[in-house]
Every structure is written in structure tokens, then in C-alpha cells.
Design an enzyme around this catalytic site. Structure first.
Site, mmCIF file in Angstrom:
data_model
loop_
_atom_site.group_PDB
_atom_site.id
_atom_site.type_symbol
_atom_site.label_atom_id
_atom_site.label_comp_id
_atom_site.label_asym_id
_atom_site.label_seq_id
_atom_site.Cartn_x
_atom_site.Cartn_y
_atom_site.Cartn_z
ATOM 1 N N GLY A 458 1.060 -4.856 -34.611
ATOM 2 C CA GLY A 458 1.387 -5.093 -33.203
ATOM 3 C C GLY A 458 1.388 -3.792 -32.425
ATOM 4 O O GLY A 458 1.113 -2.717 -32.972
ATOM 5 N N ALA A 459 1.673 -3.933 -31.157
ATOM 6 C CA ALA A 459 1.707 -2.747 -30.306
ATOM 7 C C ALA A 459 3.113 -2.571 -29.755
ATOM 8 O O ALA A 459 3.671 -3.500 -29.181
ATOM 9 C CB ALA A 459 0.718 -2.921 -29.158
ATOM 10 N N GLY A 463 3.546 3.252 -29.309
ATOM 11 C CA GLY A 463 2.397 3.355 -30.206
ATOM 12 C C GLY A 463 2.310 2.113 -31.059
ATOM 13 O O GLY A 463 3.023 1.131 -30.828
ATOM 14 N N GLU A 464 1.429 2.177 -32.084
ATOM 15 C CA GLU A 464 1.224 0.977 -32.899
ATOM 16 C C GLU A 464 2.395 0.686 -33.830
ATOM 17 O O GLU A 464 3.119 1.601 -34.230
ATOM 18 C CB GLU A 464 -0.028 1.176 -33.762
ATOM 19 C CG GLU A 464 -1.291 1.022 -32.944
ATOM 20 C CD GLU A 464 -2.490 1.652 -33.620
ATOM 21 O OE1 GLU A 464 -2.312 2.504 -34.516
ATOM 22 O OE2 GLU A 464 -3.601 1.291 -33.218
ATOM 23 N N LYS A 483 6.944 2.026 -37.097
ATOM 24 C CA LYS A 483 6.604 2.210 -35.682
ATOM 25 C C LYS A 483 6.115 3.642 -35.542
ATOM 26 O O LYS A 483 6.779 4.562 -36.036
ATOM 27 C CB LYS A 483 7.844 2.008 -34.805
ATOM 28 C CG LYS A 483 8.202 0.557 -34.599
ATOM 29 C CD LYS A 483 9.276 0.414 -33.525
ATOM 30 C CE LYS A 483 9.604 -1.042 -33.284
ATOM 31 N NZ LYS A 483 10.649 -1.235 -32.293
ATOM 32 N N ASP A 576 19.366 -6.587 -24.050
ATOM 33 C CA ASP A 576 18.051 -7.231 -24.012
ATOM 34 C C ASP A 576 17.930 -8.221 -25.165
ATOM 35 O O ASP A 576 16.915 -8.269 -25.859
ATOM 36 C CB ASP A 576 16.955 -6.171 -24.080
ATOM 37 C CG ASP A 576 15.601 -6.725 -23.633
ATOM 38 O OD1 ASP A 576 15.560 -7.869 -23.120
ATOM 39 O OD2 ASP A 576 14.594 -6.029 -23.822
#
Ligand code: ACK
Length: 813
Positions: A458-459, A463-464, A483, A576
């Protein structure tokens, strides 16, 4: 209230059996080897049995409805060799009312029959061999009784019975104080549906405002209180009494330093008794969930361990033998600023501080040397130096008792729970001048060579995100999520990226994503955490729509609530909480993730700018957090309610396609999301509780955990679903997929309930209009190839709802 319990009568029961060869008293012992009176009869082979057993006279003590509980065993006639012809499997119970004991010699036909008693379970020869006793319990009630007492009689007509115990009792509503009125012990009415109106008497120091009354039900419960008493002037209501001291009204500040505030006050104007002690509650302004209570017999205290340059709120109340009075109004005082040249402080503390700083610096230097050599050996934990190198942390975790007045008792509370000294509290990495220090305080440094990156999953914002494997010395290799920080990052981006690790590293809980460590000494900079096979919860639920049992869904919610309880206990406010920020593993264990330092501002694609300039994920956020940025554990509870909704609707978008502005407006006007389809009423109620406008009325996370635990322990409580008509009446404005008026096409309807994949099949099979669709049965669905039970339910429920609305005249097909 028992009127008779044959098990507890030690001596002779005084019961009479006739004829003499009928009922027989047998001395037995119960499971605890206590002697019990058992009456047996077993004339199953002989014709025309009529064996009577009469109790002694039983006073009804004024009750007009009494209950009789019988415990007995009964032989199965089928298991009797050859005795079938005459054998019976029931016996009869009678009563006869009389004012005294003279009624015993009455004729059989004067007894009134209560009932024929049969056994739920009868025993056989086999049970006798196994010594299994199949004990039956039957309860009957009799009333209205008009005399002072009664006799009971048991008639056997040819069964094989052992009457093990007879308990006779009546029900009453126990004495209680409600609305400052005392209601006496009240025996229930004669009729099983009767409510007795009972008048209450105002307690001491109170007067009638409106005549207090309650109703005593036949089951012994108090119902429907009416009217009330009020404490007389000068008295305050406290724990159902009026005899308490009035609040302290005058509080004066004394000496104030960087870390302490001294106060003194006067006895309340109306102590209403001897004051035994005072309770002083204080907390940092706007941090009311974490407060400290000092109990003191004096009228002065010094609150120490405070933060420099900070405002504290104080409240005081007095206690007499009658209990605590009300708290005083709030008094605000501020500690001296950190850099103020305070006249209160002598030279000696300054020297002490200087020496301490010297020691700390030395420790930091040693710490760096030690941690460096440790990392060379691949184990890299710096946290062993924590207490020495960062003394600023120690004052957060509690307080020093050394200076405490022996007359004082001091307790810290967080979110309503007592906080024991030493219980860990979340430390905001922003309090570190150098964020690198924070990350190494809480995260282990991992050598890049220990990590194998396998694929990009995923992104992330920085970064990736990849999956891979981690091999630590002496441990088996295991899967991890990695990450990465993209090349060309700014210093701020690096700091924010690693900020998440500094936060995550402080947590240790099965429902919080676990940090393995960080790579900061080589590039790319990485955060390595446990791998969650099923990825983020919202995507996972959407992919598996309708596939889980309610208990599985509640299990997920329970995990999330437990993780959130841990975070709120630590003093961490997530801000969140949303299904997209929950990760789920292959065992369906849910873990809270996403602890970015600035994520609410930047990272979350759901976050939108508010009029005050903040960036907030509107649909998940409590109104007070949107309006004035009041983010607390209570606002996290609101978001938790939204997550519950997301989970129960398999990843549906809260408020669908409404705009953020419309969501804010609708919520402000009191509208709430309707129940998801097939949602247990208890869960929807919990969601609504989480969405209470008043944040103090919302449940706390520990309450949520225990409510969910109870539901899981008692799955039948999840069987009551929010019914279709109440769902419809709860519609939030015009955006629910149902109730929006007639659907223009079958396709539109199926899309709205996320079953669009079946549109073609419906059309091909002649279900091309909503009229035709209204006739669809479960059988038809199966025939059409809708084989998933979840999908069948979704379609059938939606049809059912539309039909209900049709009946209510709301949605014409
Ligand atoms: O829904 P996903 O597969 O789950 O896509 C997102 C993506 O990375 C960007 O955040 C996935 N992800 C993040 N952390 C983890 C983790 N610890 N284990 C597995 N997947 C993760 C997330």
C-alpha cells in the site's frame, strides 16, 4: 418471604398421612448430608389409591397471594414391569383456608384443588441403578386468600412419588427510599397483574413537593414513582439523605511556586454537624479527566508536583457524619512560570537543580556510549536508561510521597479510575526537544540487514508500505509490515514519520498494533510493525460483505473497544478512530493503528479543513471536536460509535454521499445515522449512546467493553434486531438507501443496498420493475443464484422494510 420450608424444619413437621399405609415419612439427607423430611408413596400395583398428606396450619402473615414450590421425583410408569395398568404419573395439590388450627379435621371434599402436578422428568429403573435423582421443581400460586392461614394437602392416586421439599412463600416489595421518600415493606397484591399504589413518607429534613407514590408489582418490584420530597432549606440532597454540610465558599491562595499551589479556606457557612474532613479535587485546566484528590483534616493544603506556568482548577467539599456536602465553585490558580525568578526559591534548590542537570548530562553521555555498543550487538534497546536519562518523565507517572502531610491522603484519578503511582501514562513526543531522543526512548533500533522486504502492500503518507520478514538474533523469522520514508524527505517529514513510532512504541496491548522497531541509522528510514494479514478493517469488511456472524462482528468491536480503553487509560486521545485505521489479522483480531503525530492534519484523506483551519475527518468526529477542537477520550467514543456502524454495515460509508457540511448540520440538528441492516438493537443503542451530544453522557471505553462482553456471554441478547419500522423512523435526512422515496429502477435499488452485482440476473428473470421485485421470495432468490446467506438477508430485509414503509404510507412501490 418464606412461610414454610420443609428443608429447614429440624424437628417433626407435624404433617398427617392417611390411610396409614399411604404416604410415609422417610428420613433422608440432602447433598450436604443435612437431614431432610421426605414423604414417599409408591402404590403403583394396587387399584383405587387415595392417599392424603396434610400439612400443619400455615399462617399467611397477611399475604393474599402465596406461592408453593414443590421439589419431587416421580417414577416413569413405562419402566415398571407389569404395573402399567394402575400406575399414575401425577398427584394433586389442594388447600383449605382457616383462621386457626381447628380446620384440620375437615372432609376431603372441602379442600379446594390448586392443580394436578406432573413431572417434567420421571426416573426409571436405570436411573435408580445409576443413583441419578431426576428432581422436578414445580411452582403454583394461590390467591386471593381471605383468612389468616391455610393447610395444604397432597393427594396420591397411585403414583410412585418422593416429595423432597415444600416451600411456601409470598412476595413483597422491600422497603426503599426513592425521591427522598421512604416506602415501607409492601406485600404484593392478590392478583398476579395487580399494581398496589403505595404512599411514601418524606425522610428527615425533607418536605413534600408532590405527594410521593410508587407501585408495588405482583413480582415484588417497585414501579412508576410519582411525586417527590425536597430537602428543607439549608440541607442538601446526598445519597438519599438531607443532613449534609453546605459547600465551602471562601478559598484563598497562599504560597505559589513553579510546581506547587498552597490554599486555605473557611469552614462552610452551614456545617450541619461536625466536619470530619475536607476533600480537595484539582486538575489542570481543560484536563478534567485526570484529577487528583487530597483528603485533609485541616483547612489548608499544598498541591505539589504541578507543571510550571499552568492553570489548575480546585474544588473543595466537607464531610460530616451525614456524608459529603456539595463541591464548592471552581477556583482557578496558576503556578509560576518556569523561568520566573521566584522569590520563593532559595539558592539551595538551584544548586540541587544544577547538580541534577550535571548528573543527567553525564548519564546521557554514558547512555549514548552504552546504547551504541548495545546496538553493535544487534539488541539496541535504550529504554533501560529511561529513568536516569529522562527524569522529566518521572513526575508524570505519579508523585513523591516524601513531603506529604501525614494528615493528608492523596489519590490520582484518570478517566474516573484511580491511577496507582507507577501506572504508565502516554508521553507526547512533542515534549522532547529532540524528536530523535523520543524515538530511541520508545523504539528499538533494528539493523536493516535483519529485514527482508517482500512486496509493496500500500501507500502511506510518507512512502510505501511493504510486507516482509524480520529475523532478530535468537528468534525465529516472522512476518512484519514495513513503512518506509521516501527519499528526499525534509527534516520535518522525518520527524513526523518517526513520531508515529515514538507513540506506538509506548503501547503494549493485544488490540494495539505492536511496534517491532525502527531503522534510522541507514536509509531508507523504516518503521517495522507486526503484520496484519487482512489489512485495514474497512476494506476487509467491504470485501467480505455479509459473511460474518453477529458474534464475530461483536468480537471485532470488543477488540477495538479494549484497545481504545487501554489508550484512554494511558491518557492518549486518538483523534482519528475509523475502520480504515483499524487493522485485522488472520484470526479476525482487530488492532488500533495509525498514531501519526500530524496525521489528523495531513495524512488522512478523509480529513477536511474546518472553518477554524484545522483538518478533521468530519464524519467520524464528535461535534465538540469539530466546533472547538475539544478532542478527548469522549470524542474518541463518538468515533468508536461510527466505527461500530461501519462494522455492522460491512464498511458502508457513514452518511453516504452527504457533503461534510450537510453532515455537520444534520448532526448538530440532532439527526443520527440510522441502524445498519440486521443490527441487534442492543448494538444500535450503544451507537446512539456514543453519539450523545453531551460528551459526559457518552459511555466510557471500559463500560463499552463490559457491555460488549455481556452481549457476547449472552448471545440471545443479540437476537432482537432493530425492527424495520423503527429503522425507517430513525432515518437521517434523505440519504438512507431505504426510505428515500420510490426507487426509480431495480438497478438503483440493488445498487443502494450494495447488491448491484445481481441487477442483470434480476432483469433477465423478469424482475424488471419494483412491483415485480416486491413479490420476490427467499426461494426465488436461491433460484436466481443468490446463494450467500448474507446477501439473501440483505435483499429480503430491504424488501421487508419497503413493505413496512408502504404500510405506513411512506414509500409507494
Ligand atoms: O487495507 P490495506 O491492505 O492495509 O492497505 C493499507 C496499506 O498498508 C497502507 O496503510 C496496509 N497496512 C498498514 N499497516 C499494516 C500492517 N501492520 N499489516 C498489514 N497491512 C498493513 C493497510
Amino acid at each position: 418471604m418464606n412461610l414454610l420450608d420443609s428443608r429447614t424444619v429440624m424437628g417433626d413437621l407435624g404433617w398427617i398421612a392417611y390411610p396409614k399405609n399411604g404416604w410415609e415419612e422417610i428420613g433422608e439427607v440432602d447433598e450436604n448430608y443435612a437431614p431432610i423430611h421426605t414423604y414417599q408413596v409408591c402404590k403403583v400395583m394396587e387399584q383405587n389409591q387415595n392417599n392424603w398428606l396434610l400439612t400443619s396450619w400455615i399462617s399467611n402473615e397477611g399475604a393474599s397471594r402465596i406461592f408453593i414450590e414443590l421439589k419431587f421425583t416421580l417414577r416413569d410408569c413405562n419402566s415398571l414391569p407389569g404395573g402399567l395398568g394402575t400406575c399414575k404419573e401425577t398427584f394433586n395439590m389442594y388447600y383449605f383456608e382457616s383462621d386457626d388450627e381447628d380446620g384440620r379435621n375437615i372432609k376431603e371434599n372441602q379442600y379446594i384443588k390448586i392443580d394436578t402436578i406432573a413431572a417434567d422428568e420421571s426416573f426409571t429403573e436405570l436411573d435408580l441403578g445409576d443413583r441419578v435423582m431426576k428432581l422436578n421443581t414445580e411452582v403454583r400460586d394461590v390467591g386471593p386468600l381471605t383468612k389468616k392461614g391455610f393447610y395444604l394437602a397432597f393427594q396420591d392416586v397411585g403414583a410412585c412419588i418422593a416429595l423432597v421439599s415444600v416451600r411456601v412463600y409470598y412476595k413483597k416489595c422491600p422497603s426503599v427510599i426513592r425521591n427522598l421518600a421512604r416506602f415501607p415493606d409492601t406485600i404484593t397484591g392478590a392478583d398476579s397483574s395487580q399494581l398496589l399504589e403505595v404512599s411514601g413518607v418524606c425522610i428527615n429534613h425533607s418536605v413534600t413537593e408532590e405527594a410521593p407514590k410508587m407501585h408495588c408489582s405482583a413480582e415484588g418490584e417497585w414501579l412508576v414513582p410519582i411525586g417527590k420530597c425536597l430537602c428543607k432549606a439549608g440541607y442538601e440532597e446526598k445519597n438519599n439523605t438531607c443532613q449534609a454540610p453546605s459547600p465551602v465558599s471562601t478559598v484563598k491562595k497562599g504560597k505559589i511556586t513553579k510546581n506547587s499551589i498552597s490554599l486555605s479556606w473557611q469552614e462552610p457557612d452551614r456545617p450541619n454537624g461536625i466536619i470530619l474532613e475536607y476533600e480537595i479535587k484539582y486538575f489542570e485546566k481543560d484536563q478534567e479527566t485526570s484529577y487528583t484528590i487530597i483528603k485533609s483534616k485541616e483547612t489548608t493544603i499544598t498541591a505539589d508536583g504541578l507543571k510550571p506556568g499552568s492553570t489548575y482548577i480546585f474544588q473543595i467539599r466537607a464531610r460530616t457524619a451525614a456524608g459529603y456536602g456539595g463541591f464548592s465553585q471552581r477556583f482557578e490558580f496558576e503556578t509560576s512560570p518556569l523561568l520566573a525568578a521566584s522569590s520563593d526559591e532559595s539558592q539551595i534548590p538551584i544548586i540541587v537543580v544544577s547538580v541534577t542537570v550535571g548528573v543527567i548530562l553525564l548519564a546521557v553521555v554514558i547512555g549514548f556510549l552504552l546504547s551504541g555498543s548495545c546496538c553493535d550487538h544487534g539488541c539496541g534497546w535504550a529504554s533501560s536508561l529511561r529513568a536516569v536519562a529522562y527524569p522529566s518523565l518521572t513526575w508524570r507517572c505519579g508523585y513523591s510521597k516524601a513531603k506529604q502531610d501525614p494528615e493528608e491522603e492523596k489519590m490520582h484519578f484518570h478517566n474516573g479510575h484511580i491511577k496507582l503511582p507507577g501506572v504508565r501514562t502516554y508521553v507526547d513526543p512533542h515534549t522532547y526537544e529532540d524528536p530523535n531522543q523520543a524515538v530511541h526512548e520508545f523504539a528499538k533500533e533494528i539493523e536493516a540487514s535483519c529485514i527482508t522486504i517482500e512486496r509493496v502492500i500500500g501507500a502511506g503518507e510518507f512512502g510505501e508500505v511493504c510486507s516482509g520478514r524480520l529475523k532478530l538474533q535468537g528468534k525465529r523469522e516472522f512476518p512484519v509490515a514495513i513503512k518506509t520514508l521516501k527519499v528526499g524527505y525534509t527534516e520535518k517529514q522525518r520527524r513526523d514519520f518517526l513520531g508515529e513510532a515514538s507513540i506506538m512504541g509506548q503501547f503494549d496491548h493485544p488490540n494495539i498494533i505492536h511496534l517491532e522497531g525502527v531503522v534510522t541509522k541507514s536509509k531508507p528510514v523504516m518503521i517495522v510493525s507486526e503484520y496484519m494479514e487482512n489489512g485495514s478493517l474497512d476494506t476487509f469488511l467491504k470485501k467480505n460483505d455479509g459473511q460474518f456472524t453477529v458474534i464475530q462482528l461483536v468480537g471485532m468491536l470488543r477488540g477495538i473497544a479494549s484497545g481504545m480503553k487501554y489508550l484512554s487509560d494511558m491518557g492518549y486521545v486518538h483523534r482519528d478512530l475509523a475502520a480504515r485505521n483499524i487493522l485485522i489479522n488472520s484470526n479476525l483480531v482487530c488492532k488500533v493503528s495509525d498514531f501519526g503525530l500530524s496525521r489528523v492534519l495531513e495524512d488522512d484523506p478523509e480529513a477536511a479543513y474546518t472553518t477554524r483551519g484545522g483538518k478533521i475527518p468530519i464524519r467520524w468526529t464528535a461535534p465538540e471536536a469539530i466546533a472547538f477542537r475539544k478532542f478527548t477520550s469522549a470524542s474518541d467514543v463518538w468515533s468508536y460509535g461510527i466505527v461500530m456502524w461501519e462494522v455492522m454495515s460491512y464498511g458502508e460509508r457513514p452518511y453516504w454521499e452527504m457533503t461534510n457540511q450537510d453532515v455537520i448540520k444534520a448532526v448538530e440538528e440532532g439527526y443520527r445515522l440510522p441502524s445498519p441492516m440486521d443490527c441487534p438493537a442492543a448494538l444500535y443503542q450503544l451507537m446512539l449512546d456514543c453519539w450523545q451530544k453531551d460528551r459526559n453522557s457518552r459511555p466510557k471505553f471500559d463500560e463499552i467493553v463490559s457491555i460488549l462482553d455481556k452481549l457476547i456471554r449472552n448471545p440471545s441478547s443479540l437476537k432482537t434486531l432493530v425492527n424495520a419500522s423503527s429503522r425507517a423512523s430513525n432515518l437521517l435526512v434523505e440519504h438512507s438507501p431505504v426510505g428515500t422515496g420510490a426507487y426509480r429502477s431495480v438497478g438503483e435499488w440493488l445498487e443502494a443496498i450494495k447488491m448491484g452485482r445481481y441487477t442483470e440476473i434480476f432483469m433477465e428473470n423478469g424482475y424488471s420493475s419494483m412491483d415485480a421485485v416486491a413479490q420476490v421470495t427467499l426461494e426465488d432468490l436461491r433460484r436466481l443464484g443468490v446463494t450467500l446467506v448474507g446477501h439473501q438477508k440483505k435483499i429480503m430485509n430491504s424488501l421487508q422494510e419497503m413493505k413496512v414503509q408502504l404500510v405506513n404510507g411512506m414509500v409507494p412501490f
